[in-house]
Design a protein around this motif. Structure first.
Motif, mmCIF file in Angstrom:
data_model
loop_
_atom_site.group_PDB
_atom_site.id
_atom_site.type_symbol
_atom_site.label_atom_id
_atom_site.label_comp_id
_atom_site.label_asym_id
_atom_site.label_seq_id
_atom_site.Cartn_x
_atom_site.Cartn_y
_atom_site.Cartn_z
ATOM 1 N N SER A 77 78.342 42.710 76.765
ATOM 2 C CA SER A 77 78.130 41.986 75.268
ATOM 3 C C SER A 77 79.298 42.436 74.360
ATOM 4 N N THR A 78 79.383 41.642 73.303
ATOM 5 C CA THR A 78 80.451 41.677 72.551
ATOM 6 C C THR A 78 80.046 41.703 71.054
ATOM 7 N N ASN A 79 80.926 42.329 70.163
ATOM 8 C CA ASN A 79 80.775 42.442 68.595
ATOM 9 C C ASN A 79 82.242 42.128 68.161
ATOM 10 N N TYR A 80 82.029 41.580 66.923
ATOM 11 C CA TYR A 80 83.120 41.213 66.026
ATOM 12 C C TYR A 80 82.805 41.747 64.594
ATOM 13 N N ALA A 81 83.903 42.059 64.014
ATOM 14 C CA ALA A 81 84.082 42.240 62.554
ATOM 15 C C ALA A 81 83.692 40.931 62.014
ATOM 16 N N ASN A 82 83.258 40.788 60.799
ATOM 17 C CA ASN A 82 82.970 39.624 60.178
ATOM 18 C C ASN A 82 84.060 38.981 59.543
ATOM 19 N N SER A 83 85.036 39.532 59.452
ATOM 20 C CA SER A 83 86.440 38.933 59.032
ATOM 21 C C SER A 83 87.114 37.838 60.145
ATOM 22 N N VAL A 84 86.531 38.440 61.381
ATOM 23 C CA VAL A 84 87.268 37.559 62.434
ATOM 24 C C VAL A 84 86.441 36.749 63.300
ATOM 25 N N LYS A 85 85.152 36.713 62.935
ATOM 26 C CA LYS A 85 84.296 35.891 63.594
ATOM 27 C C LYS A 85 84.476 34.481 63.574
ATOM 28 N N GLY A 86 84.320 33.631 64.682
ATOM 29 C CA GLY A 86 84.924 32.460 64.838
ATOM 30 C C GLY A 86 86.366 32.056 65.027
ATOM 31 N N ARG A 87 87.157 33.109 64.867
ATOM 32 C CA ARG A 87 88.737 32.906 65.229
ATOM 33 C C ARG A 87 89.180 33.834 66.137
ATOM 34 N N PHE A 88 88.476 35.042 66.621
ATOM 35 C CA PHE A 88 88.988 35.921 67.822
ATOM 36 C C PHE A 88 87.719 35.857 68.814
ATOM 37 N N THR A 89 88.196 35.917 69.862
ATOM 38 C CA THR A 89 87.383 36.191 71.058
ATOM 39 C C THR A 89 87.883 37.075 72.101
ATOM 40 N N ILE A 90 87.093 37.998 72.467
ATOM 41 C CA ILE A 90 87.201 39.117 73.544
ATOM 42 C C ILE A 90 86.618 38.698 74.718
ATOM 43 N N SER A 91 87.375 39.049 75.831
ATOM 44 C CA SER A 91 87.041 38.793 77.154
ATOM 45 C C SER A 91 87.556 39.860 78.136
ATOM 46 N N ARG A 92 87.093 39.821 79.293
ATOM 47 C CA ARG A 92 87.503 40.606 80.580
ATOM 48 C C ARG A 92 87.709 40.041 81.587
#
Length: 126
Positions: free
Chosen positions: A57-72
């Motif tokens: 599961s992932t979490n994002y700061a509000n400032s980067v949501k929709g722009r950044f994607t974390i993956s493994r």
């Protein structure tokens, strides 16, 4: 014997993209929750994104949501941070951090990370 090494930073124009990599050496990736943090000059360190060791599961700061994607990618022991539509305010040193805890409830950005990489510089400028 855990080591964390991040790479992929550089200079990009606003609206551009960049992909950061975080490689774990020693342990296997599935044993650690990974977080991305950043620190701009004169500012406090800020949590950007994280991915848990348990279910991914992932979490994002509000400032980067929709722009950044974390993956493994477990086979390469690597976590990526894909950064799109970069803004000048994204300029910072980006750090990768690892935590062995299993996260049950809450955000993985709230963990007390103790293992940190040396950082990679991201500069967004026109």
């Amino acid at each position: 014997q855990l080591q964390v090494v991040e790479s992929g930073g550089g200079l990009v124009q606003p609206g551009g993209s960049l992909r950061l990599s975080c490689v774990l050496s020693g342990p296997t990736l599935d044993g650690y929750t990974i977080g991305w943090f950043r620190q701009a000059p004169g500012k406090e360190r800020e949590g950007v994104s994280c991915i848990t060791r348990s279910d991914g599961s992932t979490n994002y700061a509000n400032s980067v949501k929709g722009r950044f994607t974390i993956s493994r990618e477990n086979a390469r022991n690597t976590v990526y941070l894909q950064m799109n539509n970069l803004k000048t305010e994204d300029t910072a040193v980006y750090y990768c951090a690892a935590h062995p805890a299993v996260v049950v409830g809450g955000s993985c950005l709230d963990l007390s990370y103790a293992i940190w990489g040396q950082g990679t510089q991201v500069t967004v400028s026109s």
